[in-house]
Every structure is written in structure tokens, then in C-alpha cells.
Design a protein around this motif. Structure first.
Motif, PDB file in Angstrom:
ATOM      1  N   LEU A  86       9.315 -24.516  71.446  1.00  0.00           N
ATOM      2  CA  LEU A  86       8.709 -23.508  70.360  1.00  0.00           C
ATOM      3  C   LEU A  86       9.671 -22.199  70.818  1.00  0.00           C
ATOM      4  CD1 LEU A  86       5.043 -24.203  70.073  1.00  0.00           C
ATOM      5  CD2 LEU A  86       6.799 -24.459  68.246  1.00  0.00           C
ATOM      6  N   SER A  87       9.892 -21.845  72.110  1.00  0.00           N
ATOM      7  CA  SER A  87      10.455 -20.734  72.532  1.00  0.00           C
ATOM      8  C   SER A  87      11.974 -20.670  72.061  1.00  0.00           C
ATOM      9  CB  SER A  87      10.447 -20.507  73.999  1.00  0.00           C
ATOM     10  OG  SER A  87      11.237 -21.523  74.636  1.00  0.00           O
ATOM     11  N   GLN A  88      12.323 -21.662  71.575  1.00  0.00           N
ATOM     12  CA  GLN A  88      13.979 -21.727  71.370  1.00  0.00           C
ATOM     13  C   GLN A  88      14.080 -22.089  70.002  1.00  0.00           C
ATOM     14  OE1 GLN A  88      16.355 -21.050  73.816  1.00  0.00           O
ATOM     15  NE2 GLN A  88      14.368 -20.787  74.811  1.00  0.00           N
ATOM     16  N   GLY A  89      12.862 -21.869  69.107  1.00  0.00           N
ATOM     17  CA  GLY A  89      13.260 -21.915  67.712  1.00  0.00           C
ATOM     18  C   GLY A  89      12.956 -23.312  67.050  1.00  0.00           C
ATOM     19  N   TYR A  90      12.462 -24.199  67.772  1.00  0.00           N
ATOM     20  CA  TYR A  90      12.384 -25.739  67.165  1.00  0.00           C
ATOM     21  C   TYR A  90      11.083 -25.985  66.376  1.00  0.00           C
ATOM     22  CZ  TYR A  90      16.246 -27.509  69.817  1.00  0.00           C
ATOM     23  OH  TYR A  90      17.590 -27.902  70.409  1.00  0.00           O
ATOM     24  N   MET A  91      11.167 -26.441  65.380  1.00  0.00           N
ATOM     25  CA  MET A  91       9.811 -26.780  64.638  1.00  0.00           C
ATOM     26  C   MET A  91       9.469 -28.079  65.422  1.00  0.00           C
ATOM     27  SD  MET A  91       9.568 -27.365  60.691  1.00  0.00           S
ATOM     28  CE  MET A  91      10.583 -28.847  60.588  1.00  0.00           C
ATOM     29  N   ILE A  92       8.446 -28.153  65.560  1.00  0.00           N
ATOM     30  CA  ILE A  92       7.560 -29.250  66.385  1.00  0.00           C
ATOM     31  C   ILE A  92       7.200 -30.100  65.034  1.00  0.00           C
ATOM     32  CG2 ILE A  92       5.913 -30.044  67.662  1.00  0.00           C
ATOM     33  CD1 ILE A  92       7.792 -28.479  68.990  1.00  0.00           C
ATOM     34  N   THR A  93       7.914 -31.493  65.192  1.00  0.00           N
ATOM     35  CA  THR A  93       7.368 -32.344  64.179  1.00  0.00           C
ATOM     36  C   THR A  93       6.150 -33.622  64.766  1.00  0.00           C
ATOM     37  OG1 THR A  93       9.275 -33.749  64.894  1.00  0.00           O
ATOM     38  CG2 THR A  93       9.502 -32.096  63.015  1.00  0.00           C
ATOM     39  N   ALA A  94       5.839 -33.652  65.934  1.00  0.00           N
ATOM     40  CA  ALA A  94       4.926 -34.285  66.567  1.00  0.00           C
ATOM     41  C   ALA A  94       4.695 -33.773  68.223  1.00  0.00           C
ATOM     42  CB  ALA A  94       5.461 -35.746  66.401  1.00  0.00           C
ATOM     43  N   GLY A  95       3.387 -33.958  68.298  1.00  0.00           N
ATOM     44  CA  GLY A  95       3.105 -33.460  69.841  1.00  0.00           C
ATOM     45  C   GLY A  95       1.649 -34.119  70.020  1.00  0.00           C
ATOM     46  N   ASN A  96       1.697 -34.913  71.013  1.00  0.00           N
ATOM     47  CA  ASN A  96       0.391 -35.644  71.706  1.00  0.00           C
ATOM     48  C   ASN A  96       0.665 -35.391  73.320  1.00  0.00           C
ATOM     49  OD1 ASN A  96       1.946 -37.850  72.277  1.00  0.00           O
ATOM     50  ND2 ASN A  96       1.506 -38.410  70.244  1.00  0.00           N
ATOM     51  N   ALA A  97      -0.366 -35.996  74.124  1.00  0.00           N
ATOM     52  CA  ALA A  97      -0.359 -35.932  75.340  1.00  0.00           C
ATOM     53  C   ALA A  97       0.904 -36.599  75.988  1.00  0.00           C
ATOM     54  CB  ALA A  97      -1.534 -36.655  75.938  1.00  0.00           C
ATOM     55  N   ASP A  98       1.451 -37.612  75.322  1.00  0.00           N
ATOM     56  CA  ASP A  98       2.856 -38.181  76.183  1.00  0.00           C
ATOM     57  C   ASP A  98       3.973 -38.039  75.322  1.00  0.00           C
ATOM     58  OD1 ASP A  98       1.802 -39.883  73.933  1.00  0.00           O
ATOM     59  OD2 ASP A  98       1.444 -41.648  75.438  1.00  0.00           O
ATOM     60  N   LEU A  99       4.129 -37.389  74.152  1.00  0.00           N
ATOM     61  CA  LEU A  99       5.365 -37.469  73.368  1.00  0.00           C
ATOM     62  C   LEU A  99       5.249 -35.890  72.656  1.00  0.00           C
ATOM     63  CD1 LEU A  99       7.543 -38.840  71.725  1.00  0.00           C
ATOM     64  CD2 LEU A  99       5.982 -39.615  70.033  1.00  0.00           C
ATOM     65  N   VAL A 100       6.384 -35.456  72.669  1.00  0.00           N
ATOM     66  CA  VAL A 100       6.821 -34.139  71.766  1.00  0.00           C
ATOM     67  C   VAL A 100       8.149 -34.215  71.018  1.00  0.00           C
ATOM     68  CG1 VAL A 100       7.257 -31.667  71.903  1.00  0.00           C
ATOM     69  CG2 VAL A 100       5.634 -32.801  73.409  1.00  0.00           C
ATOM     70  N   THR A 101       8.252 -34.142  69.838  1.00  0.00           N
ATOM     71  CA  THR A 101       9.414 -34.205  68.997  1.00  0.00           C
ATOM     72  C   THR A 101       9.831 -32.857  68.480  1.00  0.00           C
ATOM     73  OG1 THR A 101       8.521 -35.358  67.009  1.00  0.00           O
ATOM     74  CG2 THR A 101       9.418 -36.676  68.784  1.00  0.00           C
ATOM     75  N   GLY A 102      10.900 -32.308  68.219  1.00  0.00           N
ATOM     76  CA  GLY A 102      11.176 -30.967  67.451  1.00  0.00           C
ATOM     77  C   GLY A 102      12.568 -31.239  66.967  1.00  0.00           C
ATOM     78  N   GLU A 161      21.711 -30.563  62.318  1.00  0.00           N
ATOM     79  CA  GLU A 161      20.351 -30.708  62.925  1.00  0.00           C
ATOM     80  C   GLU A 161      20.504 -31.441  64.248  1.00  0.00           C
ATOM     81  OE1 GLU A 161      18.102 -32.119  59.898  1.00  0.00           O
ATOM     82  OE2 GLU A 161      18.159 -30.475  58.472  1.00  0.00           O
ATOM     83  N   VAL A 162      19.470 -30.742  65.030  1.00  0.00           N
ATOM     84  CA  VAL A 162      19.227 -31.332  66.430  1.00  0.00           C
ATOM     85  C   VAL A 162      17.860 -31.655  66.355  1.00  0.00           C
ATOM     86  CG1 VAL A 162      19.377 -30.878  68.993  1.00  0.00           C
ATOM     87  CG2 VAL A 162      21.196 -30.120  67.534  1.00  0.00           C
ATOM     88  N   GLU A 163      17.675 -32.957  66.640  1.00  0.00           N
ATOM     89  CA  GLU A 163      16.238 -33.418  66.910  1.00  0.00           C
ATOM     90  C   GLU A 163      16.014 -33.939  68.485  1.00  0.00           C
ATOM     91  OE1 GLU A 163      13.012 -37.016  65.310  1.00  0.00           O
ATOM     92  OE2 GLU A 163      15.111 -37.194  64.601  1.00  0.00           O
ATOM     93  N   PHE A 164      15.003 -33.208  68.885  1.00  0.00           N
ATOM     94  CA  PHE A 164      14.405 -33.168  70.374  1.00  0.00           C
ATOM     95  C   PHE A 164      13.424 -34.197  70.456  1.00  0.00           C
ATOM     96  CE2 PHE A 164      14.960 -32.063  74.671  1.00  0.00           C
ATOM     97  CZ  PHE A 164      16.044 -31.567  74.928  1.00  0.00           C
ATOM     98  N   ARG A 165      13.704 -35.070  71.568  1.00  0.00           N
ATOM     99  CA  ARG A 165      12.344 -35.898  71.628  1.00  0.00           C
ATOM    100  C   ARG A 165      12.014 -35.972  73.190  1.00  0.00           C
ATOM    101  NH1 ARG A 165      10.532 -40.601  68.818  1.00  0.00           N
ATOM    102  NH2 ARG A 165       9.421 -41.973  70.157  1.00  0.00           N
ATOM    103  N   VAL A 166      10.998 -35.647  73.562  1.00  0.00           N
ATOM    104  CA  VAL A 166      10.324 -35.945  75.186  1.00  0.00           C
ATOM    105  C   VAL A 166       9.338 -36.813  75.240  1.00  0.00           C
ATOM    106  CG1 VAL A 166       9.870 -34.397  77.173  1.00  0.00           C
ATOM    107  CG2 VAL A 166      11.348 -33.342  75.475  1.00  0.00           C
ATOM    108  N   VAL A 167       9.406 -37.770  76.197  1.00  0.00           N
ATOM    109  CA  VAL A 167       8.441 -38.795  76.569  1.00  0.00           C
ATOM    110  C   VAL A 167       8.015 -38.488  77.911  1.00  0.00           C
ATOM    111  CG1 VAL A 167       7.710 -41.160  76.687  1.00  0.00           C
ATOM    112  CG2 VAL A 167       9.154 -40.177  74.482  1.00  0.00           C
ATOM    113  N   CYS A 168       6.512 -38.393  78.252  1.00  0.00           N
ATOM    114  CA  CYS A 168       6.179 -38.093  79.439  1.00  0.00           C
ATOM    115  C   CYS A 168       5.508 -39.261  79.872  1.00  0.00           C
ATOM    116  CB  CYS A 168       5.140 -36.622  79.221  1.00  0.00           C
ATOM    117  SG  CYS A 168       6.029 -35.318  78.539  1.00  0.00           S
ATOM    118  N   ALA A 169       5.743 -39.682  80.898  1.00  0.00           N
ATOM    119  CA  ALA A 169       5.155 -41.125  81.704  1.00  0.00           C
ATOM    120  C   ALA A 169       4.768 -40.945  83.053  1.00  0.00           C
ATOM    121  CB  ALA A 169       6.427 -42.243  81.419  1.00  0.00           C
TER     122      ALA A 169
END
Length: 210
Positions: A58-74, A87-95
Motif C-alpha cells: 500500500l505504501s508504494q501505490g499498489y491496489m490490494i486485490t486479496a488479503g488474509n492471514a497467509d496471502l496478499v496480492t496487489g 502492469e505488475v502483480e505482486f503476490r506474497v504467501v506467508c507460511a
């Protein structure tokens, strides 16, 4: 050589030309030789790490398309040139990850960014009108519209790009830890109910006749 002989040999010559070696396209397969470019370990829970990743995007201007306790996409859009759209789609998985020493809890974050490149393509539209039973009649004038067409798609692999992102997660992790519990609160167990014991009252002696 007569013309008839030349015509007989021509198919053989053309067939021989077809057997010439063609230039091969160089392709480098996936080597799977690095496990640090897209990963980083944090001393926090999955929910805290993903919350810090959400704030970093969010601090870099990404629009969050999904977010929960173990996954974030922007997703974020760029326009490096007049007729180029990226377009850049960022995906983060927390395990969850345990180091095995005293049960310390860590989280490993897996990050990947997909870059899609679009180009502008002009689409010509000819005007036509319906004329009763004859059908449609095309008119001599037309119009053109611009449409975005995907021309390339690539996963970003620059280590410095991901290093900056993981450092930004470190910056937002203390704030995320304050508002996100490390463990989900378990409901309090219901108090066990025991059947009440009957109260024994003394029975008064019955009156006897003298």
C-alpha cells in the motif's frame, strides 16, 4: 543441359535446400539454484508478516486485490512510454516455519512479481446499415479504436527488487505486530456442570398414641 533435364532436377534441388539446418532458438531452462531471491524469514506469525507485506505494498501505490492471514496480492500500473502499458502483480504467501529450538515460531515469506506488458493496437471499424430485405450495406467511411493487447509476460527475478521489498516489510512489521495477535484467540472452555446433589432433610418422627 537441356530444359527437360533441368526441370527434372529442380525438385531434387529444392528438396535438398529444405534439409539445411535451421537456427535454433536459445532457451535457458529453470535451474532452481537459488532459494533466497523470493524468500525471507521473519520472527513473527503468518498474520503479522502478511499484514506488514500488505502495508508495504500500500505504501508504494499498489491496489490490494486479496488479503488474509497467509496471502496478499496487489497490482500496480505503469506507463513507461506513450503506447506501452505495464502492469505488475505482486503476490506474497506467508507460511509457518519452526527452527526447532525451543519451539520458536518464525514465518517465511514467499514473494513473486509478474510483469505484463501491453501495446496499443488500432482496430478498424467499418460502418454498415441495414437495407430491408437486401441486407447490410457497407458505407465508404470507417473509424478506428485503440485497444490494449498483451505482448509479453514475465516473472521478475531481480534480487535488488525483492531486497527492497523485504526491507520494507521489516519496517512495517513492528506496527503490524501491535494490532495483529500472534496466535488466534481460542474460545474459553465451557465450565463443566455437575448435577446438584439432593438435599437430605430429616424426617420428623410420627406422633404415636399412648
Amino acid at each position: 543441359m537441356s530444359r527437360a533435364s533441368f526441370l527434372l532436377l529442380l525438385p531434387l534441388v529444392l528438396a535438398g535446400c529444405g534439409d539445411l539446418p535451421t537456427k535454433r532458438v536459445s532457451y535457458e531452462p529453470e535451474e532452481f539454484d537459488s532459494t533466497t531471491t523470493h524468500t525471507r524469514t521473519y520472527g513473527a506469525s503468518e498474520a503479522q508478516t502478511c499484514e506488514a507485506a500488505r502495508r508495504a505494498l500500500l505504501s508504494q501505490g499498489y491496489m490490494i486485490t486479496a488479503g488474509n492471514a497467509d496471502l496478499v496480492t496487489g497490482r500496480k500500473s505503469f506507463q513507461p512510454a506513450t503506447e506501452v502499458h505495464v502492469e505488475v502483480e505482486f503476490r506474497v504467501v506467508c507460511a509457518r516455519e519452526s527452527d526447532g529450538k525451543g519451539g520458536a515460531r518464525n514465518t517465511i515469506a514467499f514473494a513473486s512479481a509478474l510483469q505484463d506488458r501491453y501495446g496499443i493496437k488500432k482496430v478498424n471499424n467499418s460502418a454498415s446499415v441495414g437495407v430491408g430485405a437486401i441486407g447490410s450495406l457497407s458505407l465508404p467511411f470507417s473509424s478506428s479504436d485503440d485497444a490494449l493487447v498483451k505482448v509479453a509476460s514475465e516473472t521478475l527475478t531481480d534480487e535488488r527488487f525483492y531486497d527492497r521489498f523485504f526491507a520494507l516489510i521489516d519496517r512495517f512489521l513492528p506496527e503490524a505486530a501491535e494490532i495483529t495477535p500472534s496466535e488466534p484467540l481460542a474460545p474459553a472452555p465451557a465450565a463443566a456442570t455437575t448435577p446438584s446433589e439432593p438435599v437430605l432433610r430429616p424426617v420428623p418422627p410420627s406422633a404415636t398414641r399412648g
